[in-house]
Design an enzyme around this catalytic site. Sequence first.
Site, PDB file in Angstrom:
ATOM      1  N   ARG A  74      43.415  84.820 -57.933  1.00  0.00           N
ATOM      2  CA  ARG A  74      43.504  83.803 -56.870  1.00  0.00           C
ATOM      3  C   ARG A  74      43.639  84.468 -55.504  1.00  0.00           C
ATOM      4  O   ARG A  74      44.731  84.822 -55.070  1.00  0.00           O
ATOM      5  CB  ARG A  74      44.702  82.903 -57.157  1.00  0.00           C
ATOM      6  CG  ARG A  74      44.882  81.764 -56.187  1.00  0.00           C
ATOM      7  CD  ARG A  74      43.886  80.649 -56.342  1.00  0.00           C
ATOM      8  NE  ARG A  74      43.981  79.981 -57.630  1.00  0.00           N
ATOM      9  CZ  ARG A  74      42.981  79.254 -58.148  1.00  0.00           C
ATOM     10  NH1 ARG A  74      41.839  79.118 -57.494  1.00  0.00           N
ATOM     11  NH2 ARG A  74      43.128  78.684 -59.331  1.00  0.00           N
ATOM     12  N   ARG A 100      33.676  86.986 -62.658  1.00  0.00           N
ATOM     13  CA  ARG A 100      35.027  87.149 -62.098  1.00  0.00           C
ATOM     14  C   ARG A 100      36.071  87.444 -63.168  1.00  0.00           C
ATOM     15  O   ARG A 100      37.202  87.798 -62.844  1.00  0.00           O
ATOM     16  CB  ARG A 100      35.429  85.936 -61.252  1.00  0.00           C
ATOM     17  CG  ARG A 100      35.650  84.659 -62.014  1.00  0.00           C
ATOM     18  CD  ARG A 100      36.230  83.581 -61.101  1.00  0.00           C
ATOM     19  NE  ARG A 100      36.414  82.318 -61.795  1.00  0.00           N
ATOM     20  CZ  ARG A 100      37.164  81.334 -61.370  1.00  0.00           C
ATOM     21  NH1 ARG A 100      37.842  81.450 -60.244  1.00  0.00           N
ATOM     22  NH2 ARG A 100      37.265  80.206 -62.048  1.00  0.00           N
ATOM     23  N   HIS A 170      33.186  83.934 -53.089  1.00  0.00           N
ATOM     24  CA  HIS A 170      34.118  82.797 -52.913  1.00  0.00           C
ATOM     25  C   HIS A 170      35.338  83.247 -52.095  1.00  0.00           C
ATOM     26  O   HIS A 170      36.473  83.219 -52.572  1.00  0.00           O
ATOM     27  CB  HIS A 170      34.530  82.371 -54.325  1.00  0.00           C
ATOM     28  CG  HIS A 170      35.405  81.180 -54.453  1.00  0.00           C
ATOM     29  ND1 HIS A 170      36.564  80.980 -53.741  1.00  0.00           N
ATOM     30  CD2 HIS A 170      35.290  80.106 -55.274  1.00  0.00           C
ATOM     31  CE1 HIS A 170      37.135  79.851 -54.117  1.00  0.00           C
ATOM     32  NE2 HIS A 170      36.366  79.297 -55.049  1.00  0.00           N
ATOM     33  N   ASP A 214      36.546  70.024 -50.066  1.00  0.00           N
ATOM     34  CA  ASP A 214      35.760  70.746 -51.071  1.00  0.00           C
ATOM     35  C   ASP A 214      34.307  70.321 -50.859  1.00  0.00           C
ATOM     36  O   ASP A 214      33.879  69.273 -51.349  1.00  0.00           O
ATOM     37  CB  ASP A 214      36.270  70.382 -52.484  1.00  0.00           C
ATOM     38  CG  ASP A 214      35.688  71.292 -53.551  1.00  0.00           C
ATOM     39  OD1 ASP A 214      34.828  72.137 -53.213  1.00  0.00           O
ATOM     40  OD2 ASP A 214      36.091  71.153 -54.734  1.00  0.00           O
ATOM     41  N   GLU A 273      32.637  80.160 -48.342  1.00  0.00           N
ATOM     42  CA  GLU A 273      31.928  80.912 -49.376  1.00  0.00           C
ATOM     43  C   GLU A 273      30.442  81.025 -49.045  1.00  0.00           C
ATOM     44  O   GLU A 273      29.815  80.051 -48.647  1.00  0.00           O
ATOM     45  CB  GLU A 273      32.110  80.201 -50.724  1.00  0.00           C
ATOM     46  CG  GLU A 273      33.584  79.910 -51.026  1.00  0.00           C
ATOM     47  CD  GLU A 273      33.783  79.026 -52.252  1.00  0.00           C
ATOM     48  OE1 GLU A 273      32.978  79.123 -53.188  1.00  0.00           O
ATOM     49  OE2 GLU A 273      34.751  78.248 -52.276  1.00  0.00           O
TER      50      GLU A 273
HETATM   51  C1  BG6 Z   1      35.641  76.088 -55.063  1.00  0.00           C
HETATM   52  C2  BG6 Z   1      35.155  74.807 -55.681  1.00  0.00           C
HETATM   53  O1  BG6 Z   1      34.544  76.903 -54.808  1.00  0.00           O
HETATM   54  O2  BG6 Z   1      36.522  76.745 -55.970  1.00  0.00           O
HETATM   55  C3  BG6 Z   1      36.364  73.950 -56.014  1.00  0.00           C
HETATM   56  O3  BG6 Z   1      34.278  74.129 -54.800  1.00  0.00           O
HETATM   57  C4  BG6 Z   1      37.321  74.696 -56.919  1.00  0.00           C
HETATM   58  O4  BG6 Z   1      35.930  72.742 -56.642  1.00  0.00           O
HETATM   59  C5  BG6 Z   1      37.686  76.020 -56.252  1.00  0.00           C
HETATM   60  O5  BG6 Z   1      38.473  73.923 -57.145  1.00  0.00           O
HETATM   61  C6  BG6 Z   1      38.626  76.901 -57.063  1.00  0.00           C
HETATM   62  O6  BG6 Z   1      38.131  77.104 -58.333  1.00  0.00           O
HETATM   63  P1  BG6 Z   1      38.976  77.881 -59.417  1.00  0.00           P
HETATM   64  O7  BG6 Z   1      38.172  77.798 -60.685  1.00  0.00           O
HETATM   65  O8  BG6 Z   1      39.139  79.284 -58.913  1.00  0.00           O
HETATM   66  O9  BG6 Z   1      40.315  77.180 -59.497  1.00  0.00           O
END
Ligand code: BG6
Length: 301
Positions: A74, A100, A170, A214, A273
């Site tokens: 994260r 990832r 991302h 989002d 992103e």
């Molecule tokens: C974003 C998406 O790119 O990533 C969101 O548009 C999503 O919908 C977010 O919640 C985080 O995703 P994750 O799988 O890392 O919790």
Amino acid sequence: MDITQLNQDFGIDGSVVFTEELVGFPLIKIKNDFAVAAVSMYGGHVISYQPVGADHDLMYLSGDVVYKVGKGVRGGVPICWPWFGPHPTDSSQPSHGVARTSFWQVESTETTTTGATRIILKLTDSPETHELWDYSFELRIAVTVGKTLNLELITRNTGDQVFEITQALHTYFKIGDVDQVQVLGLDGCDYIDKVDGGQIKTQLGEVAIAAEVDRVYSNVPAELVINDPALSRKIKLISKNSTTAIVWNPWIDKSKTMGDFPNDDYKHMICVETANAAKEIITVPPQGEYSMAVAYQCEAY
Ligand code: BG6
């Protein structure tokens, strides 16, 4: 992965050092005249980049980050590949694909003629990736740490079947205050509003965040800017071969549902992103290659 061996094979005195801060998750620490950075071999994931003289990292990394096989990190720059978001046809598949949550190999490390540090990590298909996505491929992330951070994601089809991908870098950017931040460059672009039933809307003016956001923007220009008055800086994002951009901030309620994300951190991060997603689906023929890239440039004011 043997850290001593990695340092022998790919370490560069003082500027590229392999460590293992968490057992089983090798981390590459980079330091040169321009910046310090860190890249995890789990996910081929840049987790930190701070130019020399800058007061703050460009990247947000969760204080509650969990390093666990099968789970994404994260913060930093997760690589969404070979699909962005939910799998297009099978909801049981992992969100954002397989890259990832895979361990990548080091292909090369070098100091460039300008004194920047360039690292290339590679992911190739394996029995594990075939279980989820049955194609042969080589995926490379070239990370160049200099005055700017340059990322190039290169997909090569090594099989004999054509394949399609969607993908995203991302990136979680650290910001001073979500109430003041703006994303510039998206005025007039259409977007899919994922928090409003996937409706197509048109951006009017700059993007500001005052609730969960989002959005998948299409036909975006090559240059976007994050203006962050609270940290007195602008981050320019200059992309190549990408006309899709996602802007994401989970805001209050969603933050509380994410176990690896402190409840109040939505105030200090924004994801912008660089992607090929939604209608921008990339077809890669056998032996073909596709490269998507972005450079991040930070200017204090
Ligand atoms: C974003 C998406 O790119 O990533 C969101 O548009 C999503 O919908 C977010 O919640 C985080 O995703 P994750 O799988 O890392 O919790």
